[in-house]
Design a protein around this motif. Structure first.
Motif, PDB file in Angstrom:
ATOM      1  N   ASN A 172       0.787  -1.181  -0.019  1.00 63.20           N
ATOM      2  CA  ASN A 172      -0.169   0.000   0.249  1.00 63.20           C
ATOM      3  C   ASN A 172       0.699   1.430  -0.161  1.00 63.20           C
ATOM      4  OD1 ASN A 172      -2.956  -0.522   0.286  1.00 63.20           O
ATOM      5  ND2 ASN A 172      -2.186  -1.928   1.615  1.00 63.20           N
ATOM      6  N   HIS A 173       2.085   1.168   0.323  1.00 56.49           N
ATOM      7  CA  HIS A 173       2.940   2.344   0.372  1.00 56.49           C
ATOM      8  C   HIS A 173       4.419   1.850   0.122  1.00 56.49           C
ATOM      9  CE1 HIS A 173       0.456   5.207   2.060  1.00 56.49           C
ATOM     10  NE2 HIS A 173      -0.466   4.479   2.796  1.00 56.49           N
ATOM     11  N   TYR A 174       5.233   3.077  -0.452  1.00 60.55           N
ATOM     12  CA  TYR A 174       6.560   2.827  -0.481  1.00 60.55           C
ATOM     13  C   TYR A 174       7.302   3.312   0.688  1.00 60.55           C
ATOM     14  CZ  TYR A 174       5.008   3.115  -5.321  1.00 60.55           C
ATOM     15  OH  TYR A 174       4.439   3.185  -6.477  1.00 60.55           O
ATOM     16  N   PHE A 175       8.458   3.072   0.879  1.00 61.95           N
ATOM     17  CA  PHE A 175       9.209   3.319   2.043  1.00 61.95           C
ATOM     18  C   PHE A 175       9.367   4.840   2.333  1.00 61.95           C
ATOM     19  CE2 PHE A 175      13.323   4.647   4.050  1.00 61.95           C
ATOM     20  CZ  PHE A 175      12.870   4.157   5.635  1.00 61.95           C
ATOM     21  N   LEU A 176       9.387   5.458   1.128  1.00 63.45           N
ATOM     22  CA  LEU A 176       9.626   7.101   1.039  1.00 63.45           C
ATOM     23  C   LEU A 176       8.159   7.639   1.513  1.00 63.45           C
ATOM     24  CD1 LEU A 176      11.917   7.707  -1.835  1.00 63.45           C
ATOM     25  CD2 LEU A 176      12.270   7.850   0.674  1.00 63.45           C
ATOM     26  N   ASP A 177       6.934   6.680   1.401  1.00 68.21           N
ATOM     27  CA  ASP A 177       5.794   7.257   1.875  1.00 68.21           C
ATOM     28  C   ASP A 177       5.630   7.451   3.502  1.00 68.21           C
ATOM     29  OD1 ASP A 177       4.903   7.245  -0.970  1.00 68.21           O
ATOM     30  OD2 ASP A 177       3.936   5.441  -0.533  1.00 68.21           O
ATOM     31  N   ALA A 178       6.401   6.464   4.134  1.00 71.43           N
ATOM     32  CA  ALA A 178       6.478   6.359   5.589  1.00 71.43           C
ATOM     33  C   ALA A 178       7.326   7.492   5.920  1.00 71.43           C
ATOM     34  CB  ALA A 178       6.852   4.779   5.785  1.00 71.43           C
ATOM     35  N   VAL A 179       8.244   7.672   5.296  1.00 69.98           N
ATOM     36  CA  VAL A 179       9.331   8.760   5.627  1.00 69.98           C
ATOM     37  C   VAL A 179       8.616  10.016   5.598  1.00 69.98           C
ATOM     38  CG1 VAL A 179      11.518  10.007   5.135  1.00 69.98           C
ATOM     39  CG2 VAL A 179      11.421   7.458   5.140  1.00 69.98           C
ATOM     40  N   ALA A 180       7.840  10.248   4.728  1.00 69.59           N
ATOM     41  CA  ALA A 180       7.189  11.514   4.229  1.00 69.59           C
ATOM     42  C   ALA A 180       6.172  11.626   5.387  1.00 69.59           C
ATOM     43  CB  ALA A 180       6.644  11.523   2.796  1.00 69.59           C
ATOM     44  N   GLY A 181       5.223  10.550   5.757  1.00 73.18           N
ATOM     45  CA  GLY A 181       4.236  10.418   6.867  1.00 73.18           C
ATOM     46  C   GLY A 181       4.877  11.046   8.117  1.00 73.18           C
ATOM     47  N   ALA A 182       6.114  10.729   8.411  1.00 76.95           N
ATOM     48  CA  ALA A 182       6.807  10.901   9.653  1.00 76.95           C
ATOM     49  C   ALA A 182       7.326  12.294   9.470  1.00 76.95           C
ATOM     50  CB  ALA A 182       8.036  10.092   9.718  1.00 76.95           C
ATOM     51  N   ALA A 183       7.671  12.852   8.352  1.00 80.62           N
ATOM     52  CA  ALA A 183       8.128  14.335   8.057  1.00 80.62           C
ATOM     53  C   ALA A 183       6.790  15.267   8.410  1.00 80.62           C
ATOM     54  CB  ALA A 183       8.693  14.485   6.896  1.00 80.62           C
ATOM     55  N   VAL A 184       5.611  14.869   7.793  1.00 77.03           N
ATOM     56  CA  VAL A 184       4.513  15.710   8.029  1.00 77.03           C
ATOM     57  C   VAL A 184       4.169  15.913   9.453  1.00 77.03           C
ATOM     58  CG1 VAL A 184       1.899  15.622   7.287  1.00 77.03           C
ATOM     59  CG2 VAL A 184       3.423  15.242   5.774  1.00 77.03           C
ATOM     60  N   MET A 185       4.443  14.738  10.268  1.00 74.50           N
ATOM     61  CA  MET A 185       4.140  14.768  11.555  1.00 74.50           C
ATOM     62  C   MET A 185       5.048  15.747  12.335  1.00 74.50           C
ATOM     63  SD  MET A 185       1.192  12.908  11.763  1.00 74.50           S
ATOM     64  CE  MET A 185       1.260  13.269  13.479  1.00 74.50           C
ATOM     65  N   GLY A 186       6.190  15.637  11.833  1.00 74.84           N
ATOM     66  CA  GLY A 186       7.455  16.738  12.291  1.00 74.84           C
ATOM     67  C   GLY A 186       7.045  18.221  12.253  1.00 74.84           C
TER      68      GLY A 186
END
Length: 292
Positions: free
Chosen positions: A215-229
């Motif tokens: 459902n997601h790429y690894f960079l999607d997960a990184v972007a999700g963490a960045a958005v929360m930051g």
């Protein structure tokens, strides 16, 4: 993020309406931000190429593991389809009841980050790995194991409702973003080692699940963490702005107190303001004077 403890717990019904409004706007925005499919596919392939260049392509081995091992793939599909919508509200309720002074900052952080994610969906519609051409080596585990759950072949939506979701909202991954928020809350406010351990395990497990289910790429997960930051950085300023607006609006709508009758002037002895009732004490004095 250290959360200030300056405000009392808000009313539960106003919070329920606010959260419902934000989530409805988020869901509607996802539908409106579907974008062009060809553009979404191009973005997905660009992310895949970047990951291969950076040796970050963990999606393929995880997806093969989930596809070839039903005892892993099926629970992972259930986790993807449910935890995102159960754990986050549960943490909000827990904070509201057990840590009311921390609730407002935590809620503001979550909502701001969610709205930032919606901007990401709008600006960069992205095809998830499971919707790429089969030649790219991904299998949609949600479709493969759909007989075990309520979903069909269109993400985690119930059968027949896939058209109501935006399947090209992969960047950033708010599954990971919300899980990270939950993890921080559990780590900061959990009082037992088990809760703190869950605070670490839950976002890591979610990251593995979103990649293994394609459902997601690894960079999607990184972007999700960045958005929360970014949301964490913006939340204090947003609360200060809200407080100033409330103070200004409250001053303009403050109730006008009734003027003092007589405007502060004194009356002479025995003089009454028209309509003024005499006191019982005054009546007693008059009776006693007449008796004398």
């Amino acid at each position: 993020m250290p959360l200030p403890a300056q405000h009392p717990r808000p009313r539960w019904w106003t919070e329920l309406m606010l959260i419902g409004f934000v989530y409805a706007a988020y869901s509607a925005g996802r539908l409106l931000a579907r974008g062009d499919v060809a553009t979404a596919v191009d973005h997905g392939l660009a992310i895949l190429r970047a990951e291969k260049t950076l040796f970050l392509n963990a999606e393929h081995p995880l997806n093969r593991l989930f596809t070839e091992t039903p005892v892993i793939g099926i629970p992972a599909d259930f986790a993807y389809a449910t935890l995102h919508y159960l754990v986050t509200p549960a943490i909000l309720v827990w904070l509201f009841r057990r840590h009311p002074a921390r609730y407002r900052a935590a809620r503001t952080w979550l909502m701001l980050s969610t709205l930032l994610g919606l901007i990401g969906f709008t600006l960069m519609p992205t095809c998830p790995p499971r919707l790429l051409d089969a030649t790219h080596g991904f299998v949609d585990t949600m479709a493969q194991y759909s007989a075990y759950g309520w979903w069909g072949g269109e993400a985690s939506a119930p059968r027949g409702l896939g058209g109501m979701t935006n399947q090209y909202a992969a960047m950033p991954s708010l599954h990971v973003g919300w899980a990270l928020w939950c993890g921080v809350m559990l780590w900061q406010h959990g009082r037992t080692p088990l809760m703190k351990a869950l605070g670490v395990a839950y976002p890591l497990l979610t990251t593995v699940v979103v990649m293994g289910t394609a459902n997601h790429y690894f960079l999607d997960a990184v972007a999700g963490a960045a958005v929360m930051g970014v949301g964490a950085l913006l939340a204090p300023g947003a609360m200060r702005l809200t407080d100033r607006l409330k103070a200004r609006f409250g001053q303009r709508t403050a109730p006008v107190t009734a003027p003092v009758v007589g405007g502060g002037c004194e009356t002479s002895a025995g003089e009454r303001i028209p309509g003024q009732r005499t006191s019982s004490a005054g009546a007693d004095d008059s009776t006693q004077a007449a008796a004398r």
